[in-house]
Motif scaffolding. Sequence first.
Motif, PDB file in Angstrom:
ATOM      1  N   UNK A   1       0.605  -1.267   0.191  1.00 22.44           N
ATOM      2  CA  UNK A   1       0.066  -0.167   0.310  1.00 22.44           C
ATOM      3  C   UNK A   1       0.752   1.468   0.214  1.00 22.44           C
ATOM      4  N   UNK A   2       2.450   1.226   0.289  1.00 23.61           N
ATOM      5  CA  UNK A   2       2.913   2.198   0.319  1.00 23.61           C
ATOM      6  C   UNK A   2       2.887   3.374  -1.120  1.00 23.61           C
ATOM      7  N   UNK A   3       3.212   4.226  -1.344  1.00 24.23           N
ATOM      8  CA  UNK A   3       3.715   4.624  -2.733  1.00 24.23           C
ATOM      9  C   UNK A   3       5.050   4.394  -3.320  1.00 24.23           C
ATOM     10  N   UNK A   4       5.690   4.166  -2.831  1.00 22.63           N
ATOM     11  CA  UNK A   4       7.263   3.853  -2.951  1.00 22.63           C
ATOM     12  C   UNK A   4       7.920   3.139  -2.028  1.00 22.63           C
ATOM     13  N   UNK A   5       8.970   2.189  -1.798  1.00 25.34           N
ATOM     14  CA  UNK A   5       9.933   1.653  -1.438  1.00 25.34           C
ATOM     15  C   UNK A   5      11.147   2.092  -1.946  1.00 25.34           C
ATOM     16  N   UNK A   6      11.482   2.562  -0.456  1.00 24.25           N
ATOM     17  CA  UNK A   6      13.188   2.547  -0.762  1.00 24.25           C
ATOM     18  C   UNK A   6      13.935   1.251  -0.121  1.00 24.25           C
ATOM     19  N   UNK A   7      14.546   0.270  -0.964  1.00 28.82           N
ATOM     20  CA  UNK A   7      15.830  -0.424  -0.432  1.00 28.82           C
ATOM     21  C   UNK A   7      17.351   0.216   0.215  1.00 28.82           C
ATOM     22  N   UNK A   8      17.706  -0.371   1.412  1.00 34.51           N
ATOM     23  CA  UNK A   8      18.940   0.882   1.783  1.00 34.51           C
ATOM     24  C   UNK A   8      19.756  -0.146   1.518  1.00 34.51           C
TER      25      UNK A   8
ATOM     26  N   UNK B   1      28.849   0.230  -4.839  1.00 35.35           N
ATOM     27  CA  UNK B   1      29.070   0.571  -3.131  1.00 35.35           C
ATOM     28  C   UNK B   1      28.530   0.995  -2.248  1.00 35.35           C
ATOM     29  N   UNK B   2      28.588   1.047  -1.054  1.00 32.38           N
ATOM     30  CA  UNK B   2      26.957   1.369  -0.350  1.00 32.38           C
ATOM     31  C   UNK B   2      27.741   2.396   0.314  1.00 32.38           C
ATOM     32  N   UNK B   3      26.269   2.655   1.107  1.00 28.33           N
ATOM     33  CA  UNK B   3      25.567   2.768   0.919  1.00 28.33           C
ATOM     34  C   UNK B   3      24.430   2.567  -0.860  1.00 28.33           C
ATOM     35  N   UNK B   4      23.522   1.629  -1.023  1.00 29.73           N
ATOM     36  CA  UNK B   4      22.771   2.327  -3.085  1.00 29.73           C
ATOM     37  C   UNK B   4      21.785   2.059  -2.092  1.00 29.73           C
ATOM     38  N   UNK B   5      20.763   2.585  -2.581  1.00 34.91           N
ATOM     39  CA  UNK B   5      19.808   2.896  -2.341  1.00 34.91           C
ATOM     40  C   UNK B   5      18.522   2.547  -4.229  1.00 34.91           C
ATOM     41  N   UNK B   6      17.889   1.814  -3.812  1.00 33.13           N
ATOM     42  CA  UNK B   6      16.979   0.881  -4.479  1.00 33.13           C
ATOM     43  C   UNK B   6      15.262   1.150  -4.461  1.00 33.13           C
ATOM     44  N   UNK B   7      15.074   2.693  -5.700  1.00 37.28           N
ATOM     45  CA  UNK B   7      14.251   2.859  -5.915  1.00 37.28           C
ATOM     46  C   UNK B   7      12.702   1.203  -6.166  1.00 37.28           C
TER      47      UNK B   7
END
Length: 418
Positions: free
Chosen positions: A302-309, A383-389
Amino acid sequence: MKAYFTYSCILLVFVLQACQSNRKTETKNGGIVKYKITGKVDFNDGMQVYLQNYDNELQQFQKTTVKDGEFILEGELVSDGIYNLIVKTDYKDKDTGKKSFRITYPVFLENNCDYEFKVQKYRDGNVIQAAEIITNSEASNNLFVFEKEVAKVKQTWDTRREALSNEAAQLKASLMTIGKGEDSKYNYAIDRMREAGKESQELAKKNPREEVSSLFVNKPEHRTSLITPYLFKYITINENNYARYWTVLDSLDASIQQHPLTIAAKAKVERVKNFYEQMPVFPSITPRNIKGDSLDISKFRDSKLLIIALWSSRDRFSKMDIPTLLNKEPQLKNLGVSVIYLSVEKKFEEWETGNKSLGLGLNSYLLNVTDKDFIVNNYNVSSFPTYIWVEPKSLKIKELRGGDPATPDFLSAIKKAL
Protein backbone atom coordinates in the motif's frame (compact mmCIF):
# COMPACT_ATOMS: atom_id res chain seq x y z
CA MET A 1 10.90 26.28 -80.80
CA LYS A 2 8.37 27.34 -78.16
CA ALA A 3 7.38 23.71 -77.59
CA TYR A 4 11.04 22.74 -77.24
CA PHE A 5 11.61 25.54 -74.68
CA THR A 6 8.56 24.44 -72.67
CA TYR A 7 9.75 20.82 -72.74
CA SER A 8 13.23 21.90 -71.58
CA CYS A 9 11.79 23.84 -68.64
CA ILE A 10 9.64 20.92 -67.56
CA LEU A 11 12.65 18.59 -67.84
CA LEU A 12 14.73 20.99 -65.73
CA VAL A 13 12.07 21.04 -63.02
CA PHE A 14 12.00 17.24 -62.93
CA VAL A 15 15.80 17.10 -62.72
CA LEU A 16 15.87 19.58 -59.81
CA GLN A 17 13.13 17.70 -57.98
CA ALA A 18 14.94 14.44 -58.54
CA CYS A 19 18.18 15.89 -57.19
CA GLN A 20 16.43 17.15 -54.07
CA SER A 21 14.66 13.80 -53.62
CA ASN A 22 17.89 11.87 -54.07
CA ARG A 23 19.61 14.11 -51.54
CA LYS A 24 16.99 13.24 -48.91
CA THR A 25 17.07 9.49 -49.59
CA GLU A 26 20.82 9.23 -50.16
CA THR A 27 22.32 6.87 -47.58
CA LYS A 28 24.16 8.76 -44.86
CA ASN A 29 26.57 6.65 -42.84
CA GLY A 30 28.61 9.41 -41.21
CA GLY A 31 32.36 9.78 -41.49
CA ILE A 32 34.36 12.73 -42.77
CA VAL A 33 32.29 15.75 -43.80
CA LYS A 34 33.61 17.94 -46.58
CA TYR A 35 31.92 21.31 -46.46
CA LYS A 36 32.06 24.65 -48.24
CA ILE A 37 30.40 27.83 -47.01
CA THR A 38 30.42 30.89 -49.25
CA GLY A 39 29.36 34.39 -48.33
CA LYS A 40 29.16 37.98 -49.42
CA VAL A 41 29.71 40.83 -46.97
CA ASP A 42 29.67 44.41 -48.22
CA PHE A 43 31.25 46.45 -45.44
CA ASN A 44 33.73 44.29 -43.54
CA ASP A 45 36.84 43.38 -45.49
CA GLY A 46 39.18 41.54 -43.17
CA MET A 47 36.35 40.24 -41.01
CA GLN A 48 37.09 36.83 -39.49
CA VAL A 49 34.84 33.88 -40.30
CA TYR A 50 35.34 30.52 -38.59
CA LEU A 51 33.65 27.41 -37.24
CA GLN A 52 33.26 26.53 -33.59
CA ASN A 53 32.03 23.48 -31.70
CA TYR A 54 28.31 23.94 -30.99
CA ASP A 55 28.62 22.69 -27.40
CA ASN A 56 32.16 23.80 -26.61
CA GLU A 57 33.22 27.33 -27.56
CA LEU A 58 36.85 26.54 -26.81
CA GLN A 59 37.05 24.11 -29.73
CA GLN A 60 37.48 25.99 -33.00
CA PHE A 61 38.02 24.79 -36.55
CA GLN A 62 38.96 26.33 -39.92
CA LYS A 63 39.15 30.09 -40.30
CA THR A 64 39.09 32.56 -43.16
CA THR A 65 38.66 36.30 -43.73
CA VAL A 66 36.49 38.45 -45.95
CA LYS A 67 38.37 39.76 -49.00
CA ASP A 68 36.85 42.03 -51.63
CA GLY A 69 33.47 41.55 -49.99
CA GLU A 70 33.46 37.74 -50.21
CA PHE A 71 34.66 34.70 -48.31
CA ILE A 72 34.95 30.94 -48.79
CA LEU A 73 35.21 28.74 -45.71
CA GLU A 74 35.87 25.11 -46.54
CA GLY A 75 37.46 22.08 -44.98
CA GLU A 76 36.80 18.71 -43.38
CA LEU A 77 35.15 17.71 -40.11
CA VAL A 78 35.06 14.32 -38.40
CA SER A 79 31.27 14.06 -38.40
CA ASP A 80 27.95 15.55 -39.44
CA GLY A 81 26.43 17.80 -36.81
CA ILE A 82 25.71 21.29 -35.62
CA TYR A 83 28.54 23.81 -35.70
CA ASN A 84 28.59 27.52 -34.96
CA LEU A 85 29.51 29.81 -37.83
CA ILE A 86 31.16 32.83 -36.22
CA VAL A 87 31.46 36.18 -37.98
CA LYS A 88 33.62 38.62 -36.10
CA THR A 89 35.32 41.99 -36.46
CA ASP A 90 37.75 43.67 -34.10
CA TYR A 91 38.38 47.30 -34.99
CA LYS A 92 41.07 48.57 -32.64
CA ASP A 93 41.50 51.89 -34.41
CA LYS A 94 38.75 54.14 -33.06
CA ASP A 95 39.29 56.59 -35.92
CA THR A 96 37.77 54.17 -38.42
CA GLY A 97 34.30 54.95 -37.10
CA LYS A 98 33.43 51.26 -37.41
CA LYS A 99 32.12 49.10 -34.56
CA SER A 100 33.41 45.66 -33.56
CA PHE A 101 30.94 42.83 -33.27
CA ARG A 102 30.67 39.04 -33.03
CA ILE A 103 27.63 37.05 -34.17
CA THR A 104 26.94 33.32 -33.99
CA TYR A 105 24.92 31.32 -36.54
CA PRO A 106 24.32 27.62 -35.78
CA VAL A 107 24.36 25.45 -38.92
CA PHE A 108 24.09 21.69 -39.49
CA LEU A 109 26.92 20.62 -41.77
CA GLU A 110 26.58 17.45 -43.85
CA ASN A 111 28.04 16.13 -47.08
CA ASN A 112 26.83 17.04 -50.58
CA CYS A 113 25.08 20.24 -49.47
CA ASP A 114 25.56 23.89 -50.40
CA TYR A 115 25.76 26.70 -47.84
CA GLU A 116 25.61 30.42 -48.61
CA PHE A 117 25.84 33.12 -45.93
CA LYS A 118 23.75 36.12 -46.91
CA VAL A 119 23.47 39.42 -45.03
CA GLN A 120 19.94 40.79 -44.84
CA LYS A 121 20.42 43.97 -42.86
CA TYR A 122 23.18 46.20 -41.47
CA ARG A 123 23.15 48.80 -38.73
CA ASP A 124 25.66 51.41 -37.53
CA GLY A 125 27.37 51.39 -40.90
CA ASN A 126 28.96 47.97 -40.75
CA VAL A 127 27.37 45.86 -38.00
CA ILE A 128 25.48 42.83 -39.32
CA GLN A 129 22.03 43.01 -37.74
CA ALA A 130 20.37 40.12 -39.60
CA ALA A 131 21.69 37.36 -41.83
CA GLU A 132 20.68 33.93 -43.03
CA ILE A 133 22.31 30.77 -44.32
CA ILE A 134 20.72 29.55 -47.53
CA THR A 135 21.19 25.81 -47.95
CA ASN A 136 19.72 22.66 -49.45
CA SER A 137 20.58 20.75 -46.27
CA GLU A 138 17.33 19.45 -44.81
CA ALA A 139 18.92 19.11 -41.36
CA SER A 140 20.12 22.73 -41.43
CA ASN A 141 16.75 24.10 -42.46
CA ASN A 142 15.15 22.05 -39.68
CA LEU A 143 17.75 23.45 -37.28
CA PHE A 144 16.88 27.04 -38.18
CA VAL A 145 13.21 26.36 -37.36
CA PHE A 146 14.25 24.57 -34.15
CA GLU A 147 16.37 27.50 -32.96
CA LYS A 148 13.49 29.93 -33.52
CA GLU A 149 11.16 27.69 -31.50
CA VAL A 150 13.69 27.45 -28.67
CA ALA A 151 13.98 31.25 -28.54
CA LYS A 152 10.19 31.56 -28.53
CA VAL A 153 9.75 29.10 -25.64
CA LYS A 154 12.56 30.73 -23.67
CA GLN A 155 10.95 34.15 -24.11
CA THR A 156 7.60 32.79 -22.91
CA TRP A 157 9.18 31.32 -19.80
CA ASP A 158 11.21 34.47 -19.09
CA THR A 159 8.07 36.57 -19.39
CA ARG A 160 6.24 34.26 -17.00
CA ARG A 161 9.09 34.37 -14.47
CA GLU A 162 9.16 38.15 -14.63
CA ALA A 163 5.40 38.22 -13.99
CA LEU A 164 5.79 35.87 -11.02
CA SER A 165 8.61 38.00 -9.62
CA ASN A 166 6.49 41.15 -9.89
CA GLU A 167 3.54 39.38 -8.27
CA ALA A 168 5.69 38.19 -5.37
CA ALA A 169 7.10 41.70 -4.88
CA GLN A 170 3.59 43.18 -4.78
CA LEU A 171 2.41 40.55 -2.31
CA LYS A 172 5.43 41.19 -0.10
CA ALA A 173 4.69 44.91 -0.11
CA SER A 174 1.03 44.23 0.71
CA LEU A 175 1.99 42.41 3.92
CA MET A 176 2.87 45.77 5.46
CA THR A 177 -0.70 47.00 4.90
CA ILE A 178 -2.53 43.98 6.33
CA GLY A 179 -3.97 44.78 9.76
CA LYS A 180 -5.13 42.72 12.72
CA GLY A 181 -8.02 40.35 12.09
CA GLU A 182 -7.05 39.86 8.44
CA ASP A 183 -5.37 36.50 8.97
CA SER A 184 -6.92 34.92 5.89
CA LYS A 185 -5.62 37.74 3.70
CA TYR A 186 -2.16 37.46 5.27
CA ASN A 187 -2.06 33.66 4.88
CA TYR A 188 -3.17 33.91 1.25
CA ALA A 189 -0.35 36.35 0.48
CA ILE A 190 2.24 34.09 2.14
CA ASP A 191 0.95 30.96 0.40
CA ARG A 192 0.79 32.67 -2.97
CA MET A 193 4.34 34.02 -2.58
CA ARG A 194 5.55 30.48 -1.96
CA GLU A 195 3.63 29.14 -4.93
CA ALA A 196 4.99 31.88 -7.19
CA GLY A 197 8.52 31.23 -5.98
CA LYS A 198 8.17 27.50 -6.53
CA GLU A 199 6.78 27.94 -10.04
CA SER A 200 9.58 30.36 -10.89
CA GLN A 201 12.21 27.91 -9.63
CA GLU A 202 10.69 25.07 -11.67
CA LEU A 203 10.76 27.22 -14.80
CA ALA A 204 14.39 28.14 -14.14
CA LYS A 205 15.31 24.45 -14.00
CA LYS A 206 13.60 23.59 -17.27
CA ASN A 207 15.59 23.46 -20.49
CA PRO A 208 13.82 24.96 -23.52
CA ARG A 209 15.94 22.81 -25.83
CA GLU A 210 14.59 19.65 -24.22
CA GLU A 211 11.04 20.97 -24.44
CA VAL A 212 11.29 21.83 -28.15
CA SER A 213 13.35 18.73 -29.01
CA SER A 214 10.63 16.50 -27.60
CA LEU A 215 8.02 18.09 -29.87
CA PHE A 216 10.34 18.32 -32.87
CA VAL A 217 11.46 14.68 -33.11
CA ASN A 218 7.89 13.39 -32.93
CA LYS A 219 6.86 15.12 -36.16
CA PRO A 220 6.61 12.63 -39.09
CA GLU A 221 8.01 15.19 -41.55
CA HIS A 222 11.40 14.99 -39.81
CA ARG A 223 11.95 11.26 -40.35
CA THR A 224 14.55 11.77 -43.09
CA SER A 225 16.46 14.53 -41.32
CA LEU A 226 19.64 14.00 -39.29
CA ILE A 227 18.41 16.70 -36.92
CA THR A 228 16.02 14.14 -35.41
CA PRO A 229 18.62 11.73 -33.96
CA TYR A 230 20.88 14.68 -33.12
CA LEU A 231 18.24 16.27 -30.87
CA PHE A 232 18.06 13.16 -28.71
CA LYS A 233 21.10 14.48 -26.87
CA TYR A 234 18.79 17.02 -25.22
CA ILE A 235 15.95 14.62 -24.37
CA THR A 236 15.64 12.87 -21.01
CA ILE A 237 14.60 9.25 -21.52
CA ASN A 238 12.59 7.65 -18.71
CA GLU A 239 10.05 4.92 -17.95
CA ASN A 240 7.15 6.99 -19.26
CA ASN A 241 8.55 7.91 -22.69
CA TYR A 242 11.15 5.36 -23.79
CA ALA A 243 8.64 3.28 -25.80
CA ARG A 244 7.41 6.34 -27.71
CA TYR A 245 10.95 7.51 -28.53
CA TRP A 246 12.00 4.00 -29.55
CA THR A 247 9.14 4.00 -32.06
CA VAL A 248 10.31 7.38 -33.40
CA LEU A 249 13.87 6.14 -33.96
CA ASP A 250 12.71 2.85 -35.43
CA SER A 251 10.58 4.75 -37.96
CA LEU A 252 13.41 6.98 -39.23
CA ASP A 253 14.09 6.77 -42.93
CA ALA A 254 16.34 3.90 -44.02
CA SER A 255 18.82 6.45 -45.41
CA ILE A 256 19.87 7.55 -41.91
CA GLN A 257 19.33 4.36 -39.88
CA GLN A 258 23.05 3.47 -39.97
CA HIS A 259 24.31 6.98 -39.26
CA PRO A 260 26.32 7.34 -36.00
CA LEU A 261 23.84 9.96 -34.74
CA THR A 262 20.96 7.49 -35.09
CA ILE A 263 22.99 4.66 -33.59
CA ALA A 264 23.92 6.85 -30.60
CA ALA A 265 20.31 7.96 -30.09
CA LYS A 266 19.10 4.35 -30.23
CA ALA A 267 21.75 3.30 -27.73
CA LYS A 268 20.57 6.01 -25.34
CA VAL A 269 16.95 4.90 -25.54
CA GLU A 270 17.84 1.20 -25.58
CA ARG A 271 19.64 1.48 -22.23
CA VAL A 272 16.42 2.67 -20.60
CA LYS A 273 14.32 0.22 -22.62
CA ASN A 274 16.43 -2.73 -21.47
CA PHE A 275 16.40 -1.44 -17.93
CA TYR A 276 12.61 -1.50 -17.67
CA GLU A 277 11.89 -4.46 -19.93
CA GLN A 278 14.68 -6.83 -18.86
CA MET A 279 15.47 -5.76 -15.32
CA PRO A 280 14.29 -8.46 -12.87
CA VAL A 281 11.78 -7.35 -10.28
CA PHE A 282 12.95 -7.07 -6.70
CA PRO A 283 12.82 -10.59 -5.22
CA SER A 284 10.36 -11.55 -2.49
CA ILE A 285 13.16 -12.24 -0.05
CA THR A 286 12.71 -13.24 3.59
CA PRO A 287 15.80 -12.08 5.51
CA ARG A 288 15.55 -11.88 9.31
CA ASN A 289 15.78 -8.90 11.64
CA ILE A 290 17.55 -8.71 14.98
CA LYS A 291 14.71 -10.61 16.70
CA GLY A 292 14.73 -13.34 14.06
CA ASP A 293 11.48 -12.23 12.39
CA SER A 294 11.35 -12.66 8.60
CA LEU A 295 10.73 -9.76 6.25
CA ASP A 296 7.27 -9.81 4.68
CA ILE A 297 7.76 -7.44 1.74
CA SER A 298 4.10 -7.78 0.74
CA LYS A 299 3.02 -5.70 3.74
CA PHE A 300 4.42 -2.63 1.94
CA ARG A 301 2.07 -3.01 -1.05
CA ASP A 302 0.00 0.00 0.00
CA SER A 303 3.04 2.31 0.05
CA LYS A 304 3.60 4.66 -2.87
CA LEU A 305 7.33 3.93 -3.01
CA LEU A 306 9.71 1.52 -1.32
CA ILE A 307 13.31 2.49 -0.63
CA ILE A 308 15.68 -0.47 -0.26
CA ALA A 309 18.75 0.81 1.58
CA LEU A 310 21.73 -1.52 1.11
CA TRP A 311 24.42 -0.83 3.68
CA SER A 312 27.45 -2.22 5.44
CA SER A 313 28.78 -1.45 8.90
CA ARG A 314 32.29 -1.65 7.43
CA ASP A 315 31.53 1.24 5.07
CA ARG A 316 32.16 4.75 6.42
CA PHE A 317 29.64 6.34 4.05
CA SER A 318 26.96 3.99 5.34
CA LYS A 319 27.74 5.14 8.86
CA MET A 320 27.28 8.77 7.76
CA ASP A 321 24.30 8.50 5.41
CA ILE A 322 22.07 5.81 6.93
CA PRO A 323 21.31 7.90 10.08
CA THR A 324 20.29 10.77 7.77
CA LEU A 325 17.80 8.52 6.00
CA LEU A 326 16.56 7.25 9.34
CA ASN A 327 15.91 10.82 10.53
CA LYS A 328 13.92 11.58 7.37
CA GLU A 329 11.63 8.59 7.73
CA PRO A 330 8.79 10.61 9.37
CA GLN A 331 8.74 12.95 6.35
CA LEU A 332 8.91 9.99 3.97
CA LYS A 333 6.07 8.28 5.80
CA ASN A 334 3.88 11.35 5.30
CA LEU A 335 4.58 11.05 1.57
CA GLY A 336 3.64 7.37 1.54
CA VAL A 337 7.24 6.15 1.26
CA SER A 338 8.53 3.15 3.24
CA VAL A 339 12.14 2.21 3.93
CA ILE A 340 13.74 -1.23 4.38
CA TYR A 341 17.35 -1.55 5.51
CA LEU A 342 19.25 -4.57 4.15
CA SER A 343 22.74 -5.35 5.37
CA VAL A 344 25.37 -7.19 3.31
CA GLU A 345 27.55 -8.18 6.28
CA LYS A 346 29.24 -11.57 6.20
CA LYS A 347 29.17 -12.05 9.95
CA PHE A 348 26.09 -11.83 12.14
CA GLU A 349 28.04 -10.22 14.99
CA GLU A 350 29.26 -7.36 12.76
CA TRP A 351 25.73 -6.69 11.56
CA GLU A 352 24.34 -6.86 15.09
CA THR A 353 26.89 -4.32 16.32
CA GLY A 354 26.44 -2.00 13.34
CA ASN A 355 22.66 -2.25 13.54
CA LYS A 356 22.74 -1.23 17.18
CA SER A 357 25.18 1.65 16.69
CA LEU A 358 23.04 3.15 13.92
CA GLY A 359 19.80 2.62 15.84
CA LEU A 360 18.01 0.89 12.97
CA GLY A 361 15.76 -1.33 15.08
CA LEU A 362 13.49 -4.05 13.72
CA ASN A 363 13.20 -2.68 10.18
CA SER A 364 16.76 -3.75 9.44
CA TYR A 365 17.47 -7.19 7.99
CA LEU A 366 20.57 -9.28 7.29
CA LEU A 367 20.72 -10.73 3.77
CA ASN A 368 21.71 -14.35 3.29
CA VAL A 369 24.43 -15.17 0.78
CA THR A 370 22.04 -16.19 -2.03
CA ASP A 371 19.85 -13.08 -1.79
CA LYS A 372 22.86 -10.81 -1.45
CA ASP A 373 24.50 -12.27 -4.58
CA PHE A 374 21.26 -11.89 -6.58
CA ILE A 375 20.81 -8.25 -5.62
CA VAL A 376 24.47 -7.23 -5.98
CA ASN A 377 24.93 -8.95 -9.36
CA ASN A 378 21.59 -8.21 -11.01
CA TYR A 379 21.45 -4.58 -9.91
CA ASN A 380 25.16 -3.89 -10.33
CA VAL A 381 25.70 -2.72 -6.75
CA SER A 382 29.32 -1.62 -6.53
CA SER A 383 29.31 0.71 -3.51
CA PHE A 384 27.48 1.33 -0.26
CA PRO A 385 25.14 2.68 0.75
CA THR A 386 23.01 2.12 -2.36
CA TYR A 387 19.34 3.09 -2.48
CA ILE A 388 17.12 1.09 -4.82
CA TRP A 389 13.67 2.58 -5.37
CA VAL A 390 10.97 -0.04 -5.90
CA GLU A 391 7.32 0.11 -6.98
CA PRO A 392 5.70 -1.74 -4.01
CA LYS A 393 2.81 -3.51 -5.77
CA SER A 394 4.72 -4.93 -8.74
CA LEU A 395 8.21 -4.85 -7.14
CA LYS A 396 9.50 -3.31 -10.38
CA ILE A 397 12.67 -1.26 -10.08
CA LYS A 398 12.06 2.45 -10.48
CA GLU A 399 15.59 3.67 -9.77
CA LEU A 400 18.76 1.61 -9.37
CA ARG A 401 20.56 4.61 -7.96
CA GLY A 402 17.98 6.42 -5.89
CA GLY A 403 18.73 9.84 -4.45
CA ASP A 404 21.18 10.29 -1.59
CA PRO A 405 19.25 11.29 1.58
CA ALA A 406 22.11 13.60 2.56
CA THR A 407 21.62 15.85 -0.49
CA PRO A 408 19.36 18.95 -0.34
CA ASP A 409 17.18 17.84 -3.26
CA PHE A 410 16.46 14.36 -1.86
CA LEU A 411 12.84 15.00 -0.88
CA SER A 412 12.23 16.90 -4.13
CA ALA A 413 13.48 13.86 -6.08
CA ILE A 414 11.17 11.62 -4.04
CA LYS A 415 8.17 13.83 -4.78
CA LYS A 416 9.05 13.87 -8.47
CA ALA A 417 9.27 10.07 -8.49
CA LEU A 418 5.84 9.87 -6.91
